[in-house]
Scaffold this motif. Sequence first.
Motif, short mmCIF file in Angstrom:
data_model
loop_
_atom_site.label_atom_id
_atom_site.label_comp_id
_atom_site.label_asym_id
_atom_site.label_seq_id
_atom_site.Cartn_x
_atom_site.Cartn_y
_atom_site.Cartn_z
N GLN A 35 54.00 21.41 14.53
CA GLN A 35 54.69 22.52 15.18
C GLN A 35 56.14 22.62 14.72
O GLN A 35 56.65 23.72 14.46
CB GLN A 35 54.62 22.37 16.70
CG GLN A 35 53.23 22.60 17.27
CD GLN A 35 53.17 22.39 18.77
OE1 GLN A 35 54.01 21.69 19.34
NE2 GLN A 35 52.19 22.97 19.43
N ILE A 48 50.54 16.67 16.07
CA ILE A 48 50.63 18.10 16.41
C ILE A 48 52.08 18.51 16.63
O ILE A 48 52.50 19.61 16.23
CB ILE A 48 49.77 18.39 17.65
CG1 ILE A 48 48.28 18.18 17.32
CG2 ILE A 48 50.00 19.80 18.16
CD1 ILE A 48 47.37 18.37 18.50
N ARG A 100 45.86 25.29 17.88
CA ARG A 100 47.22 25.64 18.27
C ARG A 100 47.63 26.91 17.54
O ARG A 100 47.30 27.09 16.36
CB ARG A 100 48.21 24.52 17.95
CG ARG A 100 48.05 23.27 18.77
CD ARG A 100 48.47 23.49 20.21
NE ARG A 100 48.47 22.24 20.97
CZ ARG A 100 47.41 21.75 21.58
NH1 ARG A 100 46.25 22.40 21.51
NH2 ARG A 100 47.49 20.62 22.26
#
Length: 241
Positions: free
Chosen positions: A63, A59, A198
């Motif tokens: 990002q 993750i 997210r």
Amino acid sequence: MKQELTPKISGFTLLELIIAIGVFAILSALAYGGLNSILRASAHTMEAGAALQDLQLAISIIQQDFSQITPRPIRDEFGEEQPALKSDMSTEELIRFTRRGWRNPIQQPRSTLQRVDYLLEDNTLMRRYWQHLDRAPNPQSISLPLVSGIEEVSFKFRGKGDDPLESWPPMSDNKTLTLLPRAIEVHITTERWGEISRLIPLLEPAPPTPATNARNPSNPIRPVGPGGPGGPGGPGGPGGF
């Protein structure tokens, strides 16, 4: 004549030994079962911790990649232009984009821009990139597994409108090659922890750096009018400075 007394020798009987051995065996089995449970719980905890760490790292990489997306289209190996950002769930690649900020610590002869795509192979999320943006025939790519145990990955793109889009670029916009959304929603469905979401905002593209004067780097070069010095817009001319 006095009879000598023989000392009496005492010990455990066979029955007592059998009982003692049986009790010891029962206690050993209980102790081994408890120790085995502790070891299995510890191994399960370590496995879950390692899997969670891999997911958090994946993750974090997503990002970093998404926040550095830049509006730079490319040409593929067939010479066709591809948008700076493209996502269509009907293809093998989940999402493809150009990102900036590719570090070059050893000063290799390459750009700091990088073409990246994500794909899902055998429940493993893969990150693939190319050494060059505009590809030659038969380009070589480098694929890295990020995290396993992934059932599904989907994206939603938030542009100018209120409703998020499930694919990008929107066909209604004329500037599809360089168009970027404001943010990307990432939905990852895992086998162990279910769905994780997210919302990643995209950074604004860096503005171009103005040219500087070689004699005085602190002062940018100002444009000279078409007539040069004394001409329109030039030093000393009409509208000059």
